[in-house]
Design a protein around this motif. Structure first.
Motif, mmCIF file in Angstrom:
data_model
loop_
_atom_site.group_PDB
_atom_site.id
_atom_site.type_symbol
_atom_site.label_atom_id
_atom_site.label_comp_id
_atom_site.label_asym_id
_atom_site.label_seq_id
_atom_site.Cartn_x
_atom_site.Cartn_y
_atom_site.Cartn_z
ATOM 1 N N VAL A 194 -7.790 -12.533 -18.163
ATOM 2 C CA VAL A 194 -6.824 -12.222 -17.303
ATOM 3 C C VAL A 194 -7.436 -13.544 -16.288
ATOM 4 O O VAL A 194 -8.472 -13.448 -15.212
ATOM 5 N N LYS A 195 -6.116 -13.752 -15.035
ATOM 6 C CA LYS A 195 -6.091 -14.189 -13.772
ATOM 7 C C LYS A 195 -6.235 -12.998 -13.119
ATOM 8 O O LYS A 195 -4.788 -12.830 -13.349
ATOM 9 N N ILE A 196 -6.419 -12.773 -12.422
ATOM 10 C CA ILE A 196 -6.752 -12.099 -11.084
ATOM 11 C C ILE A 196 -5.790 -12.306 -10.510
ATOM 12 O O ILE A 196 -6.857 -13.342 -9.233
ATOM 13 N N ASN A 197 -4.609 -12.003 -9.785
ATOM 14 C CA ASN A 197 -3.712 -11.851 -8.877
ATOM 15 C C ASN A 197 -3.931 -11.214 -7.648
ATOM 16 O O ASN A 197 -2.790 -9.984 -7.968
ATOM 17 N N GLY A 198 -4.897 -11.753 -6.189
ATOM 18 C CA GLY A 198 -5.612 -9.700 -5.841
ATOM 19 C C GLY A 198 -4.600 -9.679 -4.375
ATOM 20 O O GLY A 198 -4.536 -11.182 -4.421
ATOM 21 N N VAL A 199 -4.379 -8.783 -3.909
ATOM 22 C CA VAL A 199 -3.913 -8.884 -3.031
ATOM 23 C C VAL A 199 -5.404 -7.622 -1.965
ATOM 24 O O VAL A 199 -6.523 -7.169 -2.219
ATOM 25 N N CYS A 200 -5.579 -8.313 -0.507
ATOM 26 C CA CYS A 200 -6.115 -7.041 0.442
ATOM 27 C C CYS A 200 -5.749 -6.399 0.931
ATOM 28 O O CYS A 200 -4.354 -6.335 1.461
ATOM 29 N N ASP A 201 -5.987 -5.148 0.600
ATOM 30 C CA ASP A 201 -5.154 -3.841 1.660
ATOM 31 C C ASP A 201 -5.672 -3.134 1.623
ATOM 32 O O ASP A 201 -6.171 -2.150 1.820
ATOM 33 N N HIS A 202 -4.788 -2.558 2.937
ATOM 34 C CA HIS A 202 -5.308 -2.099 4.134
ATOM 35 C C HIS A 202 -5.180 -0.396 3.786
ATOM 36 O O HIS A 202 -3.987 -0.002 3.442
ATOM 37 N N HIS A 203 -5.207 0.096 3.928
ATOM 38 C CA HIS A 203 -5.084 1.231 4.209
ATOM 39 C C HIS A 203 -4.522 2.416 4.724
ATOM 40 O O HIS A 203 -3.063 3.328 4.121
ATOM 41 N N ASP A 204 -3.676 1.479 5.770
ATOM 42 C CA ASP A 204 -2.272 2.106 6.311
ATOM 43 C C ASP A 204 -1.181 1.754 5.437
ATOM 44 O O ASP A 204 -1.620 1.420 4.946
ATOM 45 N N LEU A 205 0.053 3.049 6.290
ATOM 46 C CA LEU A 205 1.499 2.296 6.279
ATOM 47 C C LEU A 205 2.017 2.053 6.761
ATOM 48 O O LEU A 205 3.673 2.544 6.668
ATOM 49 N N GLY A 206 2.022 0.301 6.797
ATOM 50 C CA GLY A 206 2.685 0.024 8.137
ATOM 51 C C GLY A 206 3.414 0.908 8.773
ATOM 52 O O GLY A 206 2.603 1.477 9.675
ATOM 53 N N SER A 207 4.651 1.043 9.831
ATOM 54 C CA SER A 207 5.263 1.592 10.649
ATOM 55 C C SER A 207 5.032 3.621 9.951
ATOM 56 O O SER A 207 5.512 4.086 11.129
ATOM 57 N N LEU A 208 4.633 3.968 8.750
ATOM 58 C CA LEU A 208 4.364 5.218 8.722
ATOM 59 C C LEU A 208 2.908 5.592 8.943
ATOM 60 O O LEU A 208 3.085 6.533 8.851
ATOM 61 N N GLY A 209 2.346 4.882 9.707
ATOM 62 C CA GLY A 209 0.839 4.932 10.292
ATOM 63 C C GLY A 209 0.098 5.412 8.591
ATOM 64 O O GLY A 209 -0.229 4.653 8.470
ATOM 65 N N ALA A 210 -1.167 5.621 9.767
ATOM 66 C CA ALA A 210 -2.002 6.231 8.514
ATOM 67 C C ALA A 210 -1.823 6.944 7.359
ATOM 68 O O ALA A 210 -3.119 7.395 6.768
ATOM 69 N N ALA A 211 -1.904 7.777 8.016
ATOM 70 C CA ALA A 211 -1.473 9.428 7.575
ATOM 71 C C ALA A 211 -1.040 9.427 5.623
ATOM 72 O O ALA A 211 0.009 8.337 5.316
ATOM 73 N N VAL A 212 -2.134 9.629 5.452
ATOM 74 C CA VAL A 212 -1.785 8.809 3.001
ATOM 75 C C VAL A 212 -0.243 9.824 3.080
ATOM 76 O O VAL A 212 -0.077 10.921 3.497
ATOM 77 N N ASN A 213 0.399 9.218 2.333
ATOM 78 C CA ASN A 213 1.558 9.460 1.877
ATOM 79 C C ASN A 213 1.833 8.712 0.139
ATOM 80 O O ASN A 213 2.023 7.863 0.270
ATOM 81 N N THR A 214 1.119 9.785 -0.608
ATOM 82 C CA THR A 214 1.492 9.304 -1.855
ATOM 83 C C THR A 214 2.668 8.312 -2.546
ATOM 84 O O THR A 214 2.840 7.303 -3.054
ATOM 85 N N ARG A 237 -7.290 -4.664 -3.227
ATOM 86 C CA ARG A 237 -9.483 -5.151 -2.831
ATOM 87 C C ARG A 237 -9.132 -4.317 -1.888
ATOM 88 O O ARG A 237 -8.063 -4.362 -0.724
ATOM 89 N N THR A 238 -10.357 -2.983 -1.679
ATOM 90 C CA THR A 238 -9.941 -1.659 -1.068
ATOM 91 C C THR A 238 -10.357 -2.503 0.945
ATOM 92 O O THR A 238 -11.182 -1.862 0.921
ATOM 93 N N SER A 239 -10.141 -3.816 1.244
ATOM 94 C CA SER A 239 -9.961 -3.681 2.464
ATOM 95 C C SER A 239 -10.149 -3.296 3.615
ATOM 96 O O SER A 239 -8.849 -2.496 3.784
ATOM 97 N N HIS A 240 -10.966 -2.483 4.006
ATOM 98 C CA HIS A 240 -12.570 -2.718 4.013
ATOM 99 C C HIS A 240 -13.174 -1.903 3.952
ATOM 100 O O HIS A 240 -14.283 -1.458 5.104
ATOM 101 N N ASN A 241 -12.817 -0.966 3.640
ATOM 102 C CA ASN A 241 -13.202 0.893 3.545
ATOM 103 C C ASN A 241 -13.153 1.457 2.258
ATOM 104 O O ASN A 241 -11.923 1.132 1.790
ATOM 105 N N PRO A 242 -13.356 2.733 1.880
ATOM 106 C CA PRO A 242 -13.316 3.279 0.627
ATOM 107 C C PRO A 242 -11.726 3.079 0.459
ATOM 108 O O PRO A 242 -11.034 4.498 2.181
ATOM 109 N N PRO A 243 -10.959 3.623 0.113
ATOM 110 C CA PRO A 243 -9.613 4.413 -0.048
ATOM 111 C C PRO A 243 -8.885 5.441 -0.542
ATOM 112 O O PRO A 243 -10.369 6.450 -0.319
#
Length: 350
Positions: free
Chosen positions: A160-180, A199-205
């Motif tokens: 499998v070729k890994i096509n990955g991204v670094c994904d920060h926890h925030d949701l852009g204009s929605l902010g950091a509050a988790v929204n499933t 990649r859960t950059s750079h903290n536990p998701p």
């Protein structure tokens, strides 16, 4: 009561959010119960014909007397049909904890993969004096994977070729509050782009992200820290390192280790200690790698290094299974000569 004070700034290199921005649960149990994050499920033997499941369950007895208990675990497939069952008896001494190990076999297993993220569920019921006192569910997937230094990443025996991204926890204009649903939408867009790795950059998701990755078919690099003892910003995690790093890393592994999507642990990102031959990078890296392996030996350990050099003691002495490289594109062709016999993964590239 919980009081949040986020006034000391800057305390992160990106928008960290403020307040309680992830879900919090209060779990009420009997006095004999499965401990918090109390199961550890692995699949040490997997083939098309059969899969052997090893389930360790940690139980607590908070009563003033010994507690004879029976733990019955039923494994169900995605349609809810029972495919395996095991029952074990034990006596948990008063005021103590105990671990029960169960072996189960699933015949003709459906393997979890990026294209077919098939999930099973193990339901463990704890009985005491003929009464069910706790029920604990462990969703899981059956798969196997390997990294080959010459050929790359293999999932269930297929490259499998890994096509990955670094994904920060925030949701852009929605902010950091988790929204499933917002997380799911992000992953849907990434999937449409051809992305198969996060990649859960750079903290536990947030746990919701990992549940979605399990269900939607992403492989995940679960990352713990953006800094260790040396600061990146004035009020960041370096102030809490000595008191909290061991507990925080242990909690991440205990919480996340049953997710089939996770295929590698990362103990750091561009750690400041790595520069200039600082021996602390190797010393701390070895400590952190030891903490991870004490709780999970089924996945390799990496750290994202932007000093890809023989002087980097994190690479040389940090007990990394796989060397993570951030950029350093000019060094990649030299990697086999710089680090003979070592395997690397591009943790952050352009």
């Amino acid at each position: 009561a919980v009081k949040v004070d986020n006034s000391q700034q800057p305390n992160s290199r990106w928008y960290s959010g403020s307040g309680i921005y992830r879900n919090v649960w209060l779990t009420v149990t009997d006095k004999v119960f499965v401990d918090h994050w109390g199961t550890y499920l692995t699949t040490p033997e997997v083939s098309e014909q059969t899969a052997r499941i090893n389930l360790k369950t940690r139980l607590r007895n908070t009563t003033e007397s010994d507690a004879p208990i029976t733990v019955t675990t039923i494994v169900s497939d995605a349609r809810g049909r029972e495919v395996a069952r095991s029952s074990s008896e034990n006596v948990i001494a008063k005021g103590s904890q105990s671990e029960i190990v169960q072996e189960l076999t699933v015949k003709s297993p459906v393997l979890w993969s990026i294209d077919n993220p098939y999930l099973y569920k193990a339901v463990s019921r704890v009985q005491r004096n003929g009464r069910i006192v706790d029920t604990y569910e462990t969703p899981f997937g059956i798969r196997y994977f390997a990294f080959d230094r010459e050929k790359g990443f293999f999932l269930n025996g297929k490259r499998v070729k890994i096509n990955g991204v670094c994904d920060h926890h925030d949701l852009g204009s929605l902010g950091a509050a988790v929204n499933t649903r917002a997380l799911e939408r992000q992953l849907e867009m990434l999937k449409a782009m051809g992305v198969n790795g996060i990649r859960t950059s750079h903290n536990p998701p947030a746990p919701e992200l990992l549940e979605l990755a399990d269900r939607m078919g992403f492989i995940v690099m679960d990352e713990a820290f953006d800094m260790w003892k040396k600061e990146k910003t004035k009020f960041d995690y370096h102030l809490d390192w000595d008191e909290w790093h061991k507990r925080d890393l242990e909690d991440m592994i205990l919480r996340d280790r049953n997710h089939p999507s996770i295929f590698i642990w990362s103990i750091g990102n561009e750690i400041s200690e790595q520069w200039g031959g600082n021996p602390a990078a190797g010393i701390i890296g070895k400590e952190l790698s030891g903490i991870v392996r004490s709780l999970d030996k089924t996945r390799p350990i990496t750290s994202a290094c932007n000093f890809v050099d023989q002087k980097n003691t994190l690479i040389a002495k940090g007990d990394l299974d796989i060397v993570g490289t951030n950029y350093s594109h000019d060094r990649i062709p030299q990697f086999p000569k710089l680090f003979p016999g070592r395997t690397f993964i591009g943790t952050e590239t352009v």
